[in-house]
Design a protein around this motif. Structure first.
Motif, PDB file in Angstrom:
ATOM      1  N   TRP A   1       0.845  -1.193   0.000  1.00 53.04           N
ATOM      2  CA  TRP A   1       0.000   0.000   0.000  1.00 53.04           C
ATOM      3  C   TRP A   1       0.880   1.242   0.000  1.00 53.04           C
ATOM      4  CZ3 TRP A   1      -5.434  -0.176   0.194  1.00 53.04           C
ATOM      5  CH2 TRP A   1      -5.990  -1.436   0.413  1.00 53.04           C
ATOM      6  N   TYR A   2       0.517   2.204  -0.832  1.00 56.39           N
ATOM      7  CA  TYR A   2       1.176   3.510  -0.844  1.00 56.39           C
ATOM      8  C   TYR A   2       0.173   4.528  -0.306  1.00 56.39           C
ATOM      9  CZ  TYR A   2       4.763   1.374  -3.767  1.00 56.39           C
ATOM     10  OH  TYR A   2       5.770   0.570  -4.249  1.00 56.39           O
ATOM     11  N   VAL A   3       0.431   5.027   0.894  1.00 55.76           N
ATOM     12  CA  VAL A   3      -0.503   5.937   1.562  1.00 55.76           C
ATOM     13  C   VAL A   3       0.120   7.329   1.613  1.00 55.76           C
ATOM     14  CG1 VAL A   3      -1.874   6.355   3.630  1.00 55.76           C
ATOM     15  CG2 VAL A   3      -1.306   4.001   2.965  1.00 55.76           C
ATOM     16  N   ARG A   4      -0.572   8.316   1.046  1.00 56.42           N
ATOM     17  CA  ARG A   4      -0.080   9.692   1.103  1.00 56.42           C
ATOM     18  C   ARG A   4      -0.135  10.195   2.540  1.00 56.42           C
ATOM     19  NH1 ARG A   4      -4.118  12.160  -2.079  1.00 56.42           N
ATOM     20  NH2 ARG A   4      -3.518  14.022  -0.924  1.00 56.42           N
ATOM     21  N   ASN A   5       0.932  10.846   2.982  1.00 56.69           N
ATOM     22  CA  ASN A   5       1.008  11.298   4.371  1.00 56.69           C
ATOM     23  C   ASN A   5      -0.090  12.289   4.717  1.00 56.69           C
ATOM     24  OD1 ASN A   5       3.322   9.749   4.813  1.00 56.69           O
ATOM     25  ND2 ASN A   5       4.673  11.380   4.122  1.00 56.69           N
ATOM     26  N   GLY A   6      -0.511  13.093   3.746  1.00 56.65           N
ATOM     27  CA  GLY A   6      -1.551  14.080   4.013  1.00 56.65           C
ATOM     28  C   GLY A   6      -2.920  13.477   4.256  1.00 56.65           C
ATOM     29  N   THR A   7      -3.119  12.211   3.887  1.00 57.52           N
ATOM     30  CA  THR A   7      -4.425  11.562   4.076  1.00 57.52           C
ATOM     31  C   THR A   7      -4.501  10.778   5.381  1.00 57.52           C
ATOM     32  OG1 THR A   7      -3.723   9.562   2.873  1.00 57.52           O
ATOM     33  CG2 THR A   7      -4.691  11.355   1.577  1.00 57.52           C
ATOM     34  N   ILE A   8      -3.389  10.683   6.113  1.00 56.82           N
ATOM     35  CA  ILE A   8      -3.369   9.934   7.367  1.00 56.82           C
ATOM     36  C   ILE A   8      -3.813  10.867   8.495  1.00 56.82           C
ATOM     37  CG2 ILE A   8      -1.964   8.623   8.983  1.00 56.82           C
ATOM     38  CD1 ILE A   8      -0.106   7.920   6.702  1.00 56.82           C
ATOM     39  N   THR A   9      -4.997  10.606   9.035  1.00 64.24           N
ATOM     40  CA  THR A   9      -5.532  11.450  10.103  1.00 64.24           C
ATOM     41  C   THR A   9      -5.276  10.861  11.484  1.00 64.24           C
ATOM     42  OG1 THR A   9      -7.688  10.374   9.862  1.00 64.24           O
ATOM     43  CG2 THR A   9      -7.313  12.399   8.602  1.00 64.24           C
ATOM     44  N   ARG A  10      -5.040   9.558  11.567  1.00 66.62           N
ATOM     45  CA  ARG A  10      -4.684   8.942  12.840  1.00 66.62           C
ATOM     46  C   ARG A  10      -3.883   7.677  12.568  1.00 66.62           C
ATOM     47  NH1 ARG A  10      -6.461   4.114  11.947  1.00 66.62           N
ATOM     48  NH2 ARG A  10      -8.667   3.686  11.738  1.00 66.62           N
ATOM     49  N   VAL A  11      -2.953   7.371  13.486  1.00 63.03           N
ATOM     50  CA  VAL A  11      -2.054   6.228  13.321  1.00 63.03           C
ATOM     51  C   VAL A  11      -2.052   5.409  14.605  1.00 63.03           C
ATOM     52  CG1 VAL A  11       0.310   5.485  12.901  1.00 63.03           C
ATOM     53  CG2 VAL A  11      -0.580   7.473  11.711  1.00 63.03           C
ATOM     54  N   GLY A  12      -2.276   4.122  14.462  1.00 67.29           N
ATOM     55  CA  GLY A  12      -2.127   3.206  15.586  1.00 67.29           C
ATOM     56  C   GLY A  12      -0.854   2.407  15.407  1.00 67.29           C
ATOM     57  N   ASN A  13       0.134   2.650  16.282  1.00 67.05           N
ATOM     58  CA  ASN A  13       1.440   2.012  16.152  1.00 67.05           C
ATOM     59  C   ASN A  13       1.535   0.853  17.139  1.00 67.05           C
ATOM     60  OD1 ASN A  13       4.174   1.335  15.971  1.00 67.05           O
ATOM     61  ND2 ASN A  13       4.780   3.439  15.590  1.00 67.05           N
ATOM     62  N   GLU A  14       1.714  -0.360  16.624  1.00 72.64           N
ATOM     63  CA  GLU A  14       1.817  -1.541  17.464  1.00 72.64           C
ATOM     64  C   GLU A  14       3.267  -1.887  17.822  1.00 72.64           C
ATOM     65  OE1 GLU A  14      -0.157  -4.814  15.653  1.00 72.64           O
ATOM     66  OE2 GLU A  14      -1.997  -3.696  15.212  1.00 72.64           O
ATOM     67  N   SER A  15       4.207  -1.072  17.372  1.00 71.65           N
ATOM     68  CA  SER A  15       5.618  -1.456  17.509  1.00 71.65           C
ATOM     69  C   SER A  15       6.475  -0.406  18.196  1.00 71.65           C
ATOM     70  CB  SER A  15       6.206  -1.734  16.115  1.00 71.65           C
ATOM     71  OG  SER A  15       5.419  -2.630  15.402  1.00 71.65           O
ATOM     72  N   GLN A  16       5.866   0.571  18.826  1.00 70.67           N
ATOM     73  CA  GLN A  16       6.661   1.660  19.379  1.00 70.67           C
ATOM     74  C   GLN A  16       6.899   1.450  20.866  1.00 70.67           C
ATOM     75  OE1 GLN A  16       5.075   5.701  18.950  1.00 70.67           O
ATOM     76  NE2 GLN A  16       7.019   6.259  18.032  1.00 70.67           N
ATOM     77  N   GLY A  17       8.151   1.437  21.263  1.00 68.82           N
ATOM     78  CA  GLY A  17       8.498   1.292  22.668  1.00 68.82           C
ATOM     79  C   GLY A  17       8.432  -0.148  23.133  1.00 68.82           C
ATOM     80  N   TRP A  18       7.229  -0.677  23.323  1.00 71.13           N
ATOM     81  CA  TRP A  18       7.055  -2.052  23.759  1.00 71.13           C
ATOM     82  C   TRP A  18       5.650  -2.497  23.379  1.00 71.13           C
ATOM     83  CZ3 TRP A  18       3.020  -2.303  27.224  1.00 71.13           C
ATOM     84  CH2 TRP A  18       2.708  -1.127  27.919  1.00 71.13           C
ATOM     85  N   SER A  19       5.423  -3.809  23.478  1.00 76.29           N
ATOM     86  CA  SER A  19       4.113  -4.385  23.201  1.00 76.29           C
ATOM     87  C   SER A  19       3.718  -5.261  24.386  1.00 76.29           C
ATOM     88  CB  SER A  19       4.139  -5.207  21.904  1.00 76.29           C
ATOM     89  OG  SER A  19       4.484  -4.404  20.801  1.00 76.29           O
ATOM     90  N   ARG A  20       2.487  -5.758  24.356  1.00 78.01           N
ATOM     91  CA  ARG A  20       2.023  -6.606  25.439  1.00 78.01           C
ATOM     92  C   ARG A  20       1.336  -7.843  24.873  1.00 78.01           C
ATOM     93  NH1 ARG A  20       1.705  -5.852  30.719  1.00 78.01           N
ATOM     94  NH2 ARG A  20       2.016  -3.595  30.551  1.00 78.01           N
ATOM     95  N   ALA A  21       1.722  -8.985  25.395  1.00 77.44           N
ATOM     96  CA  ALA A  21       1.133 -10.256  24.984  1.00 77.44           C
ATOM     97  C   ALA A  21       0.134 -10.717  26.039  1.00 77.44           C
ATOM     98  CB  ALA A  21       2.223 -11.313  24.797  1.00 77.44           C
ATOM     99  N   TYR A  22      -1.055 -11.128  25.579  1.00 81.96           N
ATOM    100  CA  TYR A  22      -2.089 -11.648  26.478  1.00 81.96           C
ATOM    101  C   TYR A  22      -2.406 -13.085  26.093  1.00 81.96           C
ATOM    102  CZ  TYR A  22      -3.113  -6.807  27.843  1.00 81.96           C
ATOM    103  OH  TYR A  22      -3.033  -5.524  28.309  1.00 81.96           O
ATOM    104  N   VAL A  23      -2.574 -13.929  27.103  1.00 83.19           N
ATOM    105  CA  VAL A  23      -3.016 -15.305  26.886  1.00 83.19           C
ATOM    106  C   VAL A  23      -4.135 -15.598  27.888  1.00 83.19           C
ATOM    107  CG1 VAL A  23      -2.408 -17.745  26.986  1.00 83.19           C
ATOM    108  CG2 VAL A  23      -0.811 -16.111  25.977  1.00 83.19           C
ATOM    109  N   ASP A  24      -5.318 -15.926  27.393  1.00 83.56           N
ATOM    110  CA  ASP A  24      -6.442 -16.298  28.243  1.00 83.56           C
ATOM    111  C   ASP A  24      -6.505 -17.821  28.368  1.00 83.56           C
ATOM    112  OD1 ASP A  24      -7.182 -13.693  28.675  1.00 83.56           O
ATOM    113  OD2 ASP A  24      -8.606 -13.631  27.019  1.00 83.56           O
ATOM    114  N   VAL A  25      -6.637 -18.293  29.601  1.00 80.63           N
ATOM    115  CA  VAL A  25      -6.639 -19.736  29.876  1.00 80.63           C
ATOM    116  C   VAL A  25      -7.987 -20.111  30.496  1.00 80.63           C
ATOM    117  CG1 VAL A  25      -5.460 -21.624  31.040  1.00 80.63           C
ATOM    118  CG2 VAL A  25      -4.159 -19.609  30.295  1.00 80.63           C
ATOM    119  N   PRO A  26      -8.899 -20.702  29.722  1.00 85.89           N
ATOM    120  CA  PRO A  26     -10.201 -21.105  30.280  1.00 85.89           C
ATOM    121  C   PRO A  26     -10.125 -22.502  30.901  1.00 85.89           C
ATOM    122  CG  PRO A  26     -10.209 -21.402  27.910  1.00 85.89           C
ATOM    123  CD  PRO A  26      -8.843 -20.867  28.267  1.00 85.89           C
TER     124      PRO A  26
END
Length: 328
Positions: free
Chosen positions: A215-240
Motif C-alpha cells: 500500500w502507498y498511503v499519502r502522508n496528508g491523508t493519514i488522520t490517525r495512526v495506531g502504532n503496534e511497535s513503538q516502545g514495547w508491546s504486550r502479549a495476552y493469553v487467556d486460559v479457560p
C-alpha cells in the motif's frame, strides 16, 4: 520640382555598442563594491580592469557559496550523528534495565529519522545558499533580478495553489518525522491500510499488509495512526479452565509457567521486557473460569511470546490433569 526622399531605417545598435554599454555597467557596479574596486586598484586602474575584477569577484562568490554549503552540510551531519546516537532508554522500564534488543531497535529508529531530517535540511541549505549565490552573480553581471524574483514569486503562488495536496503531504511528512510517529519496520494502522512499514518519505508511506499487498498511503491523508511497535508491546493469553477448578491451584500453576519463561535466558534477552504476570480471573461464566497471563515484550514480539506461553500453559495443564474449556 518634386524631390524623391528615400526613407532611412532607424539606426540599429551594433554588438560593439552593446558590449561597451555592458562593460560600462559592470565597471559602475564594480566601483560600488569595495572588493571589486580593490582588485581594480591592484590592476592599476586599467581599462580592462573592471571586467577582470568582476570575473574574479564572481568566482570568489561561487567559491564562497560552495565553502559555506560544505560547512553547513558538515554541521548538519554532526548534529544528525549526535541525535542518532543518543543514550539508552533502559531507564524507562520498571526493572531498571531492558533487553539489549530494544536499545538496538530504537537506536535504528532514531538513526533513520535523523538521517531523513538531515537529508531534508541539507537540500534546503543547498537551495538557499546556491540560490543566493546565483542571484548575487546575476546582479554582478548587471542583469536585473527584480523581474526574476517577481516571476519566481508568482510561479510559487501558482504552484502552491495547484499542488495543495502535495504541499499538505510534505508538511504532514515533516511533522510525522519530527514527532517519530512511526518508522521502518513498525506495524501500524494508518486507517486506509494496516501493515508493516517498508519505507517512509516526506510524501508517502509504503506499507505491506499480512497478505503481502503493498500500500502507498499519502502522508496528508493519514488522520490517525495506531502504532503496534513503538516502545514495547504486550502479549495476552487467556486460559479457560472448568468452573469447579481450584482457583489457588490454577493460579499457582500459571505463575510457575511465568517464572519458567522469565528464567529462559534466550527469551528474556531477545523478546521479553518484564516478567510475565498472572492477572487472575479475567472472566467468569457458569461453565468456565478464564485466567489471563500478561507479558510486556519487545515491539512486534507479542505474537511469538503469546505462542510460547500457550505451548507451556498447555503442557503444564496436561501434567496437572486440568482440561481446557472452549478456546482462548
Amino acid at each position: 520640382m518634386l524631390m524623391l526622399v528615400t526613407p532611412t531605417a532607424p539606426p540599429s545598435s551594433s554588438p560593439d555598442l552593446d558590449l561597451e554599454k555592458a562593460s560600462q555597467a559592470m565597471a559602475q557596479a564594480c566601483q560600488n563594491d569595495p572588493i571589486c574596486s580593490s582588485f581594480v586598484g591592484m590592476l592599476d586602474n586599467a581599462t580592462w580592469a573592471p571586467l577582470v575584477a568582476s570575473g574574479v569577484t564572481i568566482v570568489l562568490i561561487l567559491v564562497l557559496a560552495f565553502v559555506v554549503r560544505n560547512i553547513t552540510h558538515r554541521i548538519i551531519t554532526r548534529v544528525v550523528n549526535r541525535a542518532a546516537s543518543s543514550g539508552s532508554i533502559a531507564h524507562r522500564f520498571r526493572k531498571g534495565a531492558a533487553p539489549d534488543g530494544i536499545d538496538v531497535l530504537l537506536h535504528e529508529r532514531r538513526k533513520q529519522r535523523a538521517e531523513t531530517m538531515g537529508s531534508v535540511l541539507k537540500h534546503v541549505a543547498s537551495i538557499v545558499i546556491l540560490g543566493t549565490a546565483v542571484l548575487t552573480v546575476l546582479d554582478r553581471l548587471t542583469i536585473p533580478i527584480a523581474p526574476l524574483l517577481t516571476s519566481v514569486g508568482i510561479l510559487g503562488v501558482a504552484i502552491g495553489f495547484g499542488a495543495q495536496e502535495l504541499v499538505k503531504d510534505f508538511i504532514a511528512g515533516m511533522f510525522m518525522l519530527l514527532e517519530d510517529q512511526y518508522g521502518v519496520g513498525d506495524v501500524i494502522d494508518a486507517g486506509a491500510a494496516v501493515g508493516t512499514v517498508e519505507a517512509v518519505t516526506l510524501r508517502v508511506t509504503r506499507l505491506r499488509d499480512a497478505d503481502g499487498r503493498v500500500w502507498y498511503v499519502r502522508n496528508g491523508t493519514i488522520t490517525r495512526v495506531g502504532n503496534e511497535s513503538q516502545g514495547w508491546s504486550r502479549a495476552y493469553v487467556d486460559v479457560p479452565v472448568p468452573y469447579d477448578s481450584d482457583v489457588a491451584s490454577v493460579r499457582e500453576l500459571l505463575e510457575g509457567v511465568a517464572e519458567k519463561i522469565w528464567a529462559d535466558t534466550e527469551l528474556r534477552e531477545s523478546k521479553i521486557v518484564e516478567e510475565p504476570q498472572v492477572v487472575g480471573v479475567e472472566q467468569l461464566s457458569d461453565s468456565s473460569l478464564v485466567f489471563r497471563i500478561s507479558a510486556k515484550t519487545l515491539p512486534s514480539a507479542q505474537a511469538e511470546v503469546s505462542r510460547e506461553l500457550r505451548l507451556r500453559v498447555k503442557s503444564a495443564l496436561d501434567s496437572a490433569g486440568i482440561a481446557l474449556v472452549g478456546s482462548a
